[in-house]
Enzyme design. Structure first.
Site, PDB file in Angstrom:
ATOM      1  CB  CYS A 195     -27.795  28.255 -28.071  1.00 38.45           C
ATOM      2  SG  CYS A 195     -29.371  29.447 -27.183  1.00 38.45           S
ATOM      3  CG  ASP A 196     -23.626  24.197 -28.638  1.00 36.34           C
ATOM      4  OD1 ASP A 196     -24.125  22.981 -27.954  1.00 36.34           O
ATOM      5  OD2 ASP A 196     -22.729  24.149 -29.327  1.00 36.34           O
TER       6      ASP A 196
END
Length: 235
Positions: free
Chosen positions: A89-90
């Site tokens: 997610c990042d």
């Protein structure tokens, strides 16, 4: 690494504590006494990819290709080889660390999503960093590992060109948004423009073109049109 959110602390412990791969950082220990939480990782002597890539000197093309491959291998492990699928997610240069031999190590799992055995998607609030966030985050739709694929595509373009995804100081306004400029160069068969003054990359222009094609494939608006990380790695 000091964590300010207990939720991020617990997610990071759950995610990285169950992994073991040469392209992921290794968690050595942690402390959760009082109101502060501390994670102890192995020391990465060459810092983050952001510092390495956007510094004063351009890293060698060969080294950039190896960082791309290492990041892809780390994501393939998270997406396909863990007992529970993990969406990072990042993915961004600041969360890619480099050890003393410049081996890629994916780090910072505070925003990661751990899926259940029979789960392939999840509904959650927007996560990630501007410039690397997939469009589906903004449409209140379930997210899958394809959000990491989008971020990887943006990262790959930055590795190719040794510049950030948005540069307001670009010489030409058509070059400000890296994804648009890279696609234009591909369409117009001017790949050399992306790696100007990089003789090593120019000598390997076929691979440059292949990387651009993969990156553009990864950043399709429709997640169903994006490849899996293994498909992108095999190209």
């Amino acid at each position: 690494m000091v964590i300010d959110s207990e939720q991020e602390f617990q997610v990071e412990i759950s995610a990285i504590g169950k992994t073991n791969h040469k392209n992921l950082v290794q968690l050595l220990g942690f402390c959760n006494e009082g109101q502060r939480w501390l994670l102890v990782y192995e020391y990465m002597s060459n810092g983050s990819l952001a510092s390495y890539l956007f510094g004063n000197s351009r890293p060698r093309w060969y080294r950039r290709t190896q960082i791309a491959f290492g990041t892809a291998r780390g994501l393939a492990y998270l997406h396909e080889e863990c007992s529970n699928q993990i969406i990072h997610c990042d993915i961004k240069p600041q969360n890619i660390l480099l050890d003393d031999s410049l081996t890629t190590r994916i780090s910072d799992f505070g925003l990661a999503k751990l899926l259940k055995t029979d789960q392939t998607r999840t509904v959650t609030a927007i996560s990630g960093t501007k410039g690397y966030v997939a469009p589906e985050w903004f449409k209140s739709k379930p997210v899958t590992v394809k959000v990491d694929i989008y971020s990887f595509g943006m990262l790959l373009l930055e590795l190719i060109c040794c510049r950030k995804s948005f540069d307001q100081d670009a010489k030409d306004e058509n070059q400000m948004i890296l994804a648009d400029w890279a696609y234009d160069c591909y369409e117009e068969r001017r790949m050399y423009m992306l790696v100007q003054e990089d003789e090593e990359a120019i000598q390997d222009i076929e691979r440059v073109e292949k990387f651009v094609i993969i990156a553009v494939w990864c950043i399709q608006d429709d997640p169903l049109l994006r490849p899996t990380i293994r498909e992108s790695h095999r190209c």
